[in-house]
Design a protein around this motif. Structure first.
Motif, mmCIF file in Angstrom:
data_model
loop_
_atom_site.group_PDB
_atom_site.id
_atom_site.type_symbol
_atom_site.label_atom_id
_atom_site.label_comp_id
_atom_site.label_asym_id
_atom_site.label_seq_id
_atom_site.Cartn_x
_atom_site.Cartn_y
_atom_site.Cartn_z
ATOM 1 N N ILE A 25 0.833 -1.196 0.000
ATOM 2 C CA ILE A 25 0.000 0.000 0.000
ATOM 3 C C ILE A 25 0.872 1.252 0.000
ATOM 4 O O ILE A 25 0.430 2.339 -0.350
ATOM 5 N N ASP A 26 2.110 1.108 0.394
ATOM 6 C CA ASP A 26 3.156 2.119 0.264
ATOM 7 C C ASP A 26 4.465 1.347 0.240
ATOM 8 O O ASP A 26 4.496 0.145 0.539
ATOM 9 N N TYR A 27 5.542 1.990 -0.097
ATOM 10 C CA TYR A 27 6.805 1.268 -0.208
ATOM 11 C C TYR A 27 7.138 0.551 1.100
ATOM 12 O O TYR A 27 7.180 1.160 2.174
ATOM 13 N N ASN A 28 7.316 -0.787 0.981
ATOM 14 C CA ASN A 28 7.686 -1.649 2.099
ATOM 15 C C ASN A 28 6.594 -1.770 3.170
ATOM 16 O O ASN A 28 6.858 -2.231 4.278
ATOM 17 N N ILE A 29 5.358 -1.375 2.842
ATOM 18 C CA ILE A 29 4.224 -1.552 3.757
ATOM 19 C C ILE A 29 3.228 -2.488 3.085
ATOM 20 O O ILE A 29 2.589 -2.129 2.095
ATOM 21 N N PRO A 30 3.085 -3.729 3.582
ATOM 22 C CA PRO A 30 2.225 -4.712 2.909
ATOM 23 C C PRO A 30 0.746 -4.355 2.956
ATOM 24 O O PRO A 30 0.276 -3.703 3.883
ATOM 25 N N PHE A 31 0.041 -4.783 1.924
ATOM 26 C CA PHE A 31 -1.411 -4.625 1.845
ATOM 27 C C PHE A 31 -2.025 -6.017 1.939
ATOM 28 O O PHE A 31 -1.902 -6.826 1.024
ATOM 29 N N LYS A 42 2.047 21.968 -11.482
ATOM 30 C CA LYS A 42 3.362 22.336 -10.967
ATOM 31 C C LYS A 42 4.300 22.601 -12.146
ATOM 32 O O LYS A 42 4.373 21.841 -13.104
ATOM 33 N N ALA A 43 4.993 23.708 -12.069
ATOM 34 C CA ALA A 43 5.781 24.169 -13.221
ATOM 35 C C ALA A 43 7.150 23.511 -13.323
ATOM 36 O O ALA A 43 7.655 23.274 -14.413
ATOM 37 N N ASP A 44 7.780 23.213 -12.206
ATOM 38 C CA ASP A 44 9.168 22.749 -12.214
ATOM 39 C C ASP A 44 9.249 21.380 -11.539
ATOM 40 O O ASP A 44 8.998 21.238 -10.340
ATOM 41 N N ASP A 45 9.604 20.355 -12.322
ATOM 42 C CA ASP A 45 9.680 18.992 -11.789
ATOM 43 C C ASP A 45 10.833 18.809 -10.814
ATOM 44 O O ASP A 45 10.880 17.824 -10.072
ATOM 45 N N SER A 46 11.782 19.745 -10.813
ATOM 46 C CA SER A 46 12.923 19.602 -9.919
ATOM 47 C C SER A 46 12.598 20.052 -8.489
ATOM 48 O O SER A 46 13.338 19.739 -7.556
ATOM 49 N N ILE A 47 11.490 20.767 -8.324
ATOM 50 C CA ILE A 47 11.090 21.218 -6.991
ATOM 51 C C ILE A 47 10.331 20.101 -6.286
ATOM 52 O O ILE A 47 9.373 19.554 -6.841
ATOM 53 N N PRO A 48 10.742 19.722 -5.076
ATOM 54 C CA PRO A 48 10.065 18.634 -4.371
ATOM 55 C C PRO A 48 8.620 18.985 -4.017
ATOM 56 O O PRO A 48 8.297 20.149 -3.765
ATOM 57 N N VAL A 49 7.767 17.959 -4.017
ATOM 58 C CA VAL A 49 6.351 18.142 -3.706
ATOM 59 C C VAL A 49 6.029 17.375 -2.424
ATOM 60 O O VAL A 49 6.440 16.214 -2.259
ATOM 61 N N TYR A 50 5.285 18.017 -1.542
ATOM 62 C CA TYR A 50 4.894 17.400 -0.278
ATOM 63 C C TYR A 50 3.377 17.448 -0.116
ATOM 64 O O TYR A 50 2.681 18.244 -0.760
ATOM 65 N N HIS A 51 2.898 16.593 0.757
ATOM 66 C CA HIS A 51 1.486 16.614 1.151
ATOM 67 C C HIS A 51 1.463 16.763 2.664
ATOM 68 O O HIS A 51 2.061 15.963 3.382
ATOM 69 N N LEU A 52 0.801 17.799 3.137
ATOM 70 C CA LEU A 52 0.772 18.060 4.575
ATOM 71 C C LEU A 52 -0.058 17.005 5.296
ATOM 72 O O LEU A 52 -1.187 16.732 4.927
ATOM 73 N N HIS A 53 0.527 16.420 6.324
ATOM 74 C CA HIS A 53 -0.108 15.480 7.273
ATOM 75 C C HIS A 53 -0.325 14.072 6.725
ATOM 76 O O HIS A 53 -0.001 13.092 7.386
ATOM 77 N N LYS A 54 -0.885 13.937 5.517
ATOM 78 C CA LYS A 54 -1.153 12.590 5.019
ATOM 79 C C LYS A 54 -1.167 12.586 3.499
ATOM 80 O O LYS A 54 -1.908 13.351 2.885
ATOM 81 N N LYS A 55 -0.357 11.720 2.903
ATOM 82 C CA LYS A 55 -0.327 11.600 1.452
ATOM 83 C C LYS A 55 -1.594 10.907 0.961
ATOM 84 O O LYS A 55 -2.007 9.899 1.527
ATOM 85 N N SER A 56 -2.192 11.421 -0.089
ATOM 86 C CA SER A 56 -3.338 10.739 -0.689
ATOM 87 C C SER A 56 -2.834 9.690 -1.675
ATOM 88 O O SER A 56 -1.703 9.768 -2.159
ATOM 89 N N TYR A 57 -3.688 8.739 -1.996
ATOM 90 C CA TYR A 57 -3.289 7.705 -2.956
ATOM 91 C C TYR A 57 -3.149 8.296 -4.355
ATOM 92 O O TYR A 57 -2.251 7.908 -5.107
ATOM 93 N N SER A 58 -4.031 9.224 -4.720
ATOM 94 C CA SER A 58 -3.925 9.823 -6.054
ATOM 95 C C SER A 58 -2.646 10.643 -6.195
ATOM 96 O O SER A 58 -2.015 10.656 -7.257
ATOM 97 N N SER A 86 2.294 11.276 -8.982
ATOM 98 C CA SER A 86 3.675 11.747 -8.838
ATOM 99 C C SER A 86 4.670 10.604 -9.005
ATOM 100 O O SER A 86 5.856 10.773 -8.773
ATOM 101 N N ASN A 87 4.144 9.428 -9.408
ATOM 102 C CA ASN A 87 5.002 8.236 -9.539
ATOM 103 C C ASN A 87 5.742 7.922 -8.244
ATOM 104 O O ASN A 87 6.895 7.509 -8.254
ATOM 105 N N GLY A 88 5.055 8.134 -7.131
ATOM 106 C CA GLY A 88 5.619 7.809 -5.829
ATOM 107 C C GLY A 88 6.600 8.826 -5.285
ATOM 108 O O GLY A 88 7.196 8.609 -4.225
ATOM 109 N N LYS A 89 6.774 9.956 -5.980
ATOM 110 C CA LYS A 89 7.775 10.939 -5.560
ATOM 111 C C LYS A 89 7.283 11.893 -4.478
ATOM 112 O O LYS A 89 8.090 12.531 -3.799
ATOM 113 N N ILE A 90 5.969 12.033 -4.322
ATOM 114 C CA ILE A 90 5.451 12.957 -3.321
ATOM 115 C C ILE A 90 5.829 12.476 -1.924
ATOM 116 O O ILE A 90 5.873 11.276 -1.658
#
Length: 470
Positions: free
Chosen positions: A62-68, A392-408, A413-417
Motif C-alpha cells: 500500500i506504500d513502499y515496504n508496507i504490505p497490503f 506544478k511548473a518545475d519537476d525539480s522542486i520537491p512536492v509534499y502533502h501536509l499530514h497525510k499523502k493521498s493515494y492519487s 507523482s510516480n511515488g515521488k510525493i
C-alpha cells in the motif's frame, strides 16, 4: 402493425451489436480521461503501480515496504502488467476490468443465440445495468471476482448437460482457483451453496457430482492459488490471520471491526444489500421482479430458470444480515439478472420501453461527463490530486502533502510525493529551499497567518490547494 414492426426492428442483431460497441467505446473513453479518485480506486491503482515499479509480485504494497493484506493479487497483477505495457495511466490500470467485462459478454452471448435471439442482447442489457457499466472501468477486485463466479457457475451448468466429461468440468475448478486469487474464499461461498440447492431440486443431476474430476480438479485449484498464499504469508507473516479471519469473518459479522487496517467501518441497515440490488440495476430489476412473481409457481419446472434464480438470489440472501457491505457486493449477480431477462425476452410486450429507459443513465452520464470536461468542473469537483500536480511548473522542486499523502498524489507523482508533518512544515518555512505543498482546506484553516503569507497558491479544487514556497 406498427408495434410489430418496431419490435422486429429492435430484435435485429445489428441494433444490439452497434449499441454494445458504442457503450464500450464510451466506457473506454471515460476510462482514459477520468482521473483516479481517492480513496478506493486510487489506492488499488497505486498498489499496482508500486508492484510494477518494485517488481515485487508476491507482496502487495500500500506504500513502499508496507504490505497490503486486504486482497489477493489477481487484479493487481493484471493492472501492474498493463502498466508495464502501456505506462502509468488511468487507461492502463483500468484495462483489466474492461477486458473481464468483454470476456463475460462473449461468454453469455450463446445463451441468447440458443433462444433464437441476438448474440449481443445480453451484452446490451449488461452494459445498461449501472453497476456493471460502472465496474467495467474501475480499478478494483470486483470485476475479476465477477468473471470467476461466471466461469465457475456456467462451467457447472455446461457440465450438467452431458454425461461425458468435457473441458467444462475442468474449467469449473479453474474458476474456483482464479476466484481464490481474485478475492479469496468468498468465491466458494458465492458459488457452491446455490449449486447444491439446485442439485437438491433436480436429483437426477447428482450424476454431475460423480463425473466431476475431483482429484484433478482439486490439484488445479491448488496449483493455481495455493503457491501465492504460501509465499505471501512467508514474505509477510500475519497475512493469513488478517485476510482469512479478519476480512472474511470479523468484517462480515462486525461492521465496527476495529482491526481494519485500510478502510473504515461501513455500518449499513440490515437488508441494505437488497436496496443496492434494486437501485443499481434499474430499470431491469423491475422487469425481473415482475416476471419472478408471475413465474413463482413454475420455477421448478425449468432447470435453467431455477439455476439462474438461485444464482441471482443467493448473494443478496447471504449478505442480508451483514451490516458491513458496499454496493459492489452485488456484482456477481449482474450476469444471472441479464440472462433471466434474455430468458423472458420473447414474452415481454414493452421491449422498446425497457430498451429506451435503460439507455437513460448511460446518456445522462455521457452528457454530464462531456459538460464537466468543457467547463472544467470535473477538475474542481473531482476528489483527486491529479490536476493539482499537473499545474506544478518545475519537476525539480520537491512536492509534499501536509499530514497525510493521498493515494492519487502518490500515483500521479510516480511515488515521488513526500509526507510533511507540522513540525517539518515549520522548519521548512525557516529555510530558503523552495518546495510545493498540497494542503486540504480543513488543514488550511489551522494554519497561522504568518505561515499563510509565506505560501503562494497555485491551484485549488473543492478539497485541496497546492502552494509554492520560494
Amino acid at each position: 402493425m406498427e408495434g410489430s414492426s418496431s419490435k422486429h426492428t429492435l430484435n435485429k442483431p445489428i441494433f444490439y451489436l452497434l449499441s454494445t460497441l458504442v457503450l464500450l467505446i464510451i466506457r473506454v473513453f471515460i476510462n482514459a480521461v477520468l482521473p483516479l479518485m481517492d480513496k478506493t480506486e486510487a489506492r488499488y491503482a497505486e498498489i499496482a503501480r508500486i508492484m510494477s515499479e518494485t517488481n515485487n509480485w508476491i507482496t502487495l504494497q500500500i506504500d513502499y515496504n508496507i504490505p497490503f493484506w486486504a486482497k489477493p493479487p489477481l487484479s493487481t497483477w493484471l493492472s501492474a502488467f498493463s502498466i508495464n505495457l502501456f505506462g502509468v495511466t488511468e487507461f492502463a490500470v483500468r484495462l483489466p476490468s474492461l477486458i473481464f467485462a468483454i470476456l463475460i459478454i462473449f461468454m453469455i452471448g450463446k445463451y441468447s443465440k440458443q433462444q433464437g435471439l441476438p448474440f449481443f442482447l445480453p451484452a446490451f442489457i449488461l452494459l445498461t445495468i449501472p453497476e456493471f457499466l460502472l465496474h467495467a472501468g474501475v480499478v478494483s477486485t470486483d470485476m475479476s471476482l465477477c468473471f470467476c463466479v461466471v466461469l465457475t457457475m456456467l462451467s457447472f451448468w455446461e457440465s450438467s448437460k452431458t454425461e461425458k466429461r468435457t473441458v467444462w468440468n475442468y474449467l469449473f475448478f479453474v474458476g474456483l482457483g482464479l476466484g481464490l486469487l481474485a478475492k479469496g474464499p468468498i468465491i466458494i461461498i458465492l458459488t457452491l451453496p446455490p449449486l447444491c440447492l439446485w442439485l437438491l431440486f433436480f436429483k437426477d443431476h447428482i450424476k454431475v457430482i460423480r463425473k466431476m474430476p475431483w482429484l484433478i480438479g482439486t490439484l488445479i485449484v491448488i496449483i493455481i492459488s495455493i503457491p501465492w498464499y504460501y509465499f505471501a504469508e512467508k514474505a509477510s507473516p500475519g497475512f493469513w490471520d488478517y485476510f482469512i479471519v479478519g476480512e472474511h469473518f470479523k468484517r462480515f459479522l462486525d461492521s465496527s471491526w476495529s482491526g481494519d487496517k485500510y478502510g473504515f467501518p461501513k455500518s449499513q441497515p440490515i437488508g441494505m444489500i437488497w436496496v443496492f440490488l434494486i437501485l443499481f440495476t434499474l430499470p431491469w430489476m423491475i422487469l425481473v421482479i415482475k416476471k419472478i412473481w408471475t413465474a413463482r409457481l413454475n420455477l421448478k419446472t425449468n432447470k435453467w430458470l431455477l439455476f439462474l434464480m438461485l444464482w441471482l438470489l443467493w448473494t443478496p440472501i447471504f449478505f442480508t444480515i451483514s451490516k458491513s457491505l458496499i454496493h459492489p457486493y452485488i456484482m456477481p449477480v449482474m450476469i444471472p439478472l441479464a440472462l433471466l431477462i434474455v430468458f423472458w425476452w420473447s414474452s415481454i410486450t414493452l421491449q422498446k420501453t425497457y430498451l429506451i429507459t435503460s439507455l437513460i443513465i448511460p446518456i445522462i452520464a455521457v452528457i454530464f461527463f462531456t459538460v464537466s470536461l468543457q467547463n472544467k468542473s470535473l477538475e474542481f469537483y473531482s476528489k483527486t490530486d491529479k490536476y493539482l500536480l499537473n499545474d506544478k511548473a518545475d519537476d525539480s522542486i520537491p512536492v509534499y502533502h501536509l499530514h497525510k499523502k493521498s493515494y492519487s498524489s502518490r500515483f500521479y507523482s510516480n511515488g515521488k510525493i513526500k509526507l510533511m508533518t507540522s513540525n517539518q512544515f515549520n522548519e521548512a518555512l525557516q529555510t530558503r529551499t523552495p518546495f510545493l505543498l498540497i494542503i486540504s482546506h480543513r488543514d488550511t484553516l489551522s494554519l497561522k497567518k504568518e505561515q499563510k503569507t509565506k505560501l503562494k497558491k497555485i491551484q485549488s479544487n473543492k478539497y485541496k490547494s497546492i502552494y509554492s514556497y520560494q
